[in-house]
Design a protein around this motif. Structure first.
Motif, PDB file in Angstrom:
ATOM      1  N   UNK A  44       0.922  -1.375  -0.013  1.00 30.65           N
ATOM      2  CA  UNK A  44       0.121   0.035  -0.114  1.00 30.65           C
ATOM      3  C   UNK A  44       0.789   1.178  -0.094  1.00 30.65           C
ATOM      4  N   UNK A  45       0.553   2.322  -0.656  1.00 33.21           N
ATOM      5  CA  UNK A  45       1.251   3.351  -0.785  1.00 33.21           C
ATOM      6  C   UNK A  45       0.274   4.662  -0.848  1.00 33.21           C
ATOM      7  N   UNK A  46       1.022   5.708   0.025  1.00 28.56           N
ATOM      8  CA  UNK A  46       0.323   7.038   0.217  1.00 28.56           C
ATOM      9  C   UNK A  46       1.398   8.216   0.073  1.00 28.56           C
ATOM     10  N   UNK A 105       6.746  19.308  -2.455  1.00 29.99           N
ATOM     11  CA  UNK A 105       7.514  18.021  -2.574  1.00 29.99           C
ATOM     12  C   UNK A 105       6.647  16.996  -1.953  1.00 29.99           C
ATOM     13  N   UNK A 106       6.358  15.860  -2.783  1.00 28.45           N
ATOM     14  CA  UNK A 106       5.534  14.695  -2.305  1.00 28.45           C
ATOM     15  C   UNK A 106       6.180  13.634  -1.977  1.00 28.45           C
ATOM     16  N   UNK A 107       6.228  13.190  -0.830  1.00 32.25           N
ATOM     17  CA  UNK A 107       7.012  12.003  -0.046  1.00 32.25           C
ATOM     18  C   UNK A 107       6.005  10.969  -0.009  1.00 32.25           C
ATOM     19  N   UNK A 108       6.290   9.723  -0.649  1.00 34.25           N
ATOM     20  CA  UNK A 108       5.594   8.484  -0.603  1.00 34.25           C
ATOM     21  C   UNK A 108       6.283   7.567   0.129  1.00 34.25           C
ATOM     22  N   UNK A 119       1.513   6.167   8.454  1.00 34.01           N
ATOM     23  CA  UNK A 119       2.476   6.693   9.642  1.00 34.01           C
ATOM     24  C   UNK A 119       3.830   6.784   8.903  1.00 34.01           C
ATOM     25  N   UNK A 120       4.452   6.082   7.922  1.00 36.66           N
ATOM     26  CA  UNK A 120       5.794   5.882   7.165  1.00 36.66           C
ATOM     27  C   UNK A 120       5.746   7.249   6.642  1.00 36.66           C
ATOM     28  N   UNK A 121       4.817   7.768   5.811  1.00 37.21           N
ATOM     29  CA  UNK A 121       4.902   8.992   5.037  1.00 37.21           C
ATOM     30  C   UNK A 121       4.612  10.102   5.943  1.00 37.21           C
ATOM     31  N   UNK A 122       4.054  10.217   6.901  1.00 38.66           N
ATOM     32  CA  UNK A 122       4.188  11.355   7.783  1.00 38.66           C
ATOM     33  C   UNK A 122       5.321  11.591   8.474  1.00 38.66           C
ATOM     34  N   UNK A 123       6.054  10.447   8.936  1.00 40.89           N
ATOM     35  CA  UNK A 123       7.224  10.578   9.908  1.00 40.89           C
ATOM     36  C   UNK A 123       8.310  10.993   8.862  1.00 40.89           C
ATOM     37  N   UNK A 216      -0.897  12.360   5.580  1.00 37.34           N
ATOM     38  CA  UNK A 216      -1.229  11.593   4.467  1.00 37.34           C
ATOM     39  C   UNK A 216      -2.465  10.646   4.472  1.00 37.34           C
ATOM     40  N   UNK A 217      -3.136  10.612   3.322  1.00 40.77           N
ATOM     41  CA  UNK A 217      -4.457  10.000   3.368  1.00 40.77           C
ATOM     42  C   UNK A 217      -4.058   8.390   3.535  1.00 40.77           C
ATOM     43  N   UNK A 218      -5.028   7.900   4.209  1.00 45.07           N
ATOM     44  CA  UNK A 218      -4.838   6.365   4.233  1.00 45.07           C
ATOM     45  C   UNK A 218      -5.329   5.457   3.031  1.00 45.07           C
ATOM     46  N   UNK A 219      -4.466   4.816   2.246  1.00 49.52           N
ATOM     47  CA  UNK A 219      -4.863   4.234   1.282  1.00 49.52           C
ATOM     48  C   UNK A 219      -5.981   3.298   0.990  1.00 49.52           C
ATOM     49  N   UNK A 220      -6.639   3.336   0.228  1.00 48.19           N
ATOM     50  CA  UNK A 220      -7.830   2.335   0.272  1.00 48.19           C
ATOM     51  C   UNK A 220      -7.469   1.014  -0.699  1.00 48.19           C
TER      52      UNK A 220
END
Length: 472
Positions: A44-46, A105-108, A119-123, A216-220
């Motif tokens: 899953x990616x966000x 800058x978009x961090x994925x 959590x990974x994207x936000x951190x 970051x949005x939670x991926x669906x």
């Protein structure tokens, strides 16, 4: 017809004549894709967006994306997340960054669950903002940050001193005092403009203060390739490989198709082409491999053109009569001939049987079924006997009562080497190849004409290895 049309027609012929094999291969490819999806867990990616205020060049934005995925930022994010068995080296392959329009800058981040990806994207975004702010001089204890501030304080004191000097001057009593006050006012204005320009050009003032634009949005859904994509990709890949394999095999096929090539390979003259009604006969090979080929629908050639529609029975019989007349004209006297049919060529075998039947009903001699006497003015007609011959190890009976061979075969079924082997076998047995007859499969008409009597058609003969024409 253009090359593109020919290719489309060829692919359509492959799909039409190999649909059973292609269907099985597509199912196998889908199963392979499904098995591959089981080896790789779902991902899953966000993305989290970071706004960079101020004016940024493209090179600077690229530098910021490199900083966002640097080992320092990722290691700090890994330490904050504190996932068991997951360090910075593992997370480095799961984090990416790219520059978007508007200095963003978009961090994925990619993980095995939607919660972890969020959590990974936000951190990582938070650690990137902290680290980039320190690099830009956001801390007040660095020398680079203290020097511009000291300059501003000095400008403020100088401006205050200028004001004191202007007040101390004789206020407007002399020309010199007025000029002095004017010059001091201009100096104070110039200093203030210099301080404003310094503030505008300060990178710490312009490029510090990066902002994370919300969580970051939670991926669906899963990140590609998903299980559905792998299944569809496997099916499509096997289908394309099957089509390419068929095209490659057809391109490397060396079977002779044209009449001049076949005549040159056998070293004889083509007497004509006869029509054999009905669909193409399937080979009657036995064994497990032959049964598998029949099950897959691969026992019938796909690269041969679609059989044309047959004419009436009278037209087909006329072709046989003309071929037999040419054969009779080539022979100086009545002879017995072998009719050689390659093993597995059922269309040629049926044509040979019909030719033998025509030889048995030829009215050129006074009594059908017998050779003319030496003193007779009638030349008689040759008697025919059908013999099957293996193309892998050709063997022709030695010359005895028969003196000569007539070869009956289908076009596009045999290579030049195989036909040359038949010619060499005839030469070893002291038989001359007196002619060649090509058997062309045609589609029979669906209905019989009402005005034609049923018994006008010649019945098809079941021809064996020892069928002889001429005797009723």
């Amino acid at each position: 017809m253009s090359d593109e049309s020919i290719r489309l027609v060829t692919i359509g012929r492959i799909v039409r004549r190999r649909r059973r094999l292609l269907t099985i291969l597509v199912v196998v490819g889908a199963l392979v894709g499904y098995g591959t999806s089981l080896l790789f867990p779902p991902r899953y990616t966000t993305s989290a967006s970071v706004l960079l205020p101020g004016a940024w060049e493209e090179r600077e934005l690229l530098t910021q994306t490199q900083i966002a995925t640097s080992s320092v930022v990722v290691d700090r994010a890994a330490a904050k997340l504190d996932w068991a068995g997951v360090g910075g080296s593992e997370l480095r392959d799961q984090v990416s960054a790219k520059a978007a329009e508007g200095n963003i800058v978009k961090i994925s981040g990619t993980a095995d669950t939607p919660e972890r990806a969020q959590r990974l994207s936000d951190q990582v975004a938070q650690q990137f903002v902290t680290f980039a702010g320190r690099i830009a001089g956001d801390s007040l204890d660095t020398e680079e940050a203290e020097q511009p501030e000291a300059l501003r304080q000095m400008v403020v004191r100088t401006s205050r001193r200028i004001t004191e000097l202007a007040d101390a001057a004789d206020p407007g009593r002399t020309v010199e005092s007025v000029q002095t006050r004017t010059e001091l006012a201009k100096l104070r204005t110039a200093l203030q403009e210099a301080v404003n320009k310094l503030d505008e050009s300060d990178p710490a003032a312009n490029k510090a203060g990066m902002v994370v634009m919300g969580p970051a949005a939670r991926p669906s859904g899963e990140a590609p390739p998903t299980r559905t994509q792998l299944v569809a990709g496997g099916a499509l890949l096997f289908f394309l490989l099957a089509v390419i394999g068929h095209l490659t095999a057809a391109r490397t096929n060396r079977r002779l198709r044209t009449e001049p090539e076949i005549a040159a390979a056998l070293g004889s003259t083509l007497l004509g082409t006869v029509d054999v009604p009905g669909a193409r006969d399937r080979p009657k090979d036995q064994g497990s491999w032959a049964r598998v080929r029949r099950l897959l629908g691969a026992d019938v050639r796909w690269d041969l053109p679609t059989p044309r529609t047959s004419g009436d029975e009278a037209g087909r019989q006329l072709r046989y009569r003309r071929v037999y007349a040419r054969l009779r004209d080539r022979l100086p006297a009545a002879r017995r001939l072998l009719v050689l049919v390659p093993d597995g060529d059922e269309t040629a075998r049926r044509a040979a049987g019909q030719l033998v039947a025509e030889a048995g009903t030829d009215p050129s001699s006074g009594s059908p079924g017998s050779l003319s006497s030496p003193g007779s003015s009638n030349r008689g007609y040759p008697l025919l006997r059908v013999v099957g011959i293996s193309v892998s190890r050709p063997m022709v009976p030695d010359r005895g009562t028969e003196s000569g061979a007539l070869v009956v075969l289908s076009a596009g079924s045999w290579t030049a080497g195989e036909l040359a082997g038949i010619a060499e076998a005839c030469a070893d047995a002291k038989h001359e190849v007196v002619g060649i007859v090509l058997a062309d499969p045609v589609l029979d008409r669906p209905t019989r004409s009402a005005d034609r009597p049923r018994d006008a058609a010649t019945p098809a003969l079941a021809v064996g290895d020892n069928v002889t024409g001429g005797a009723r």
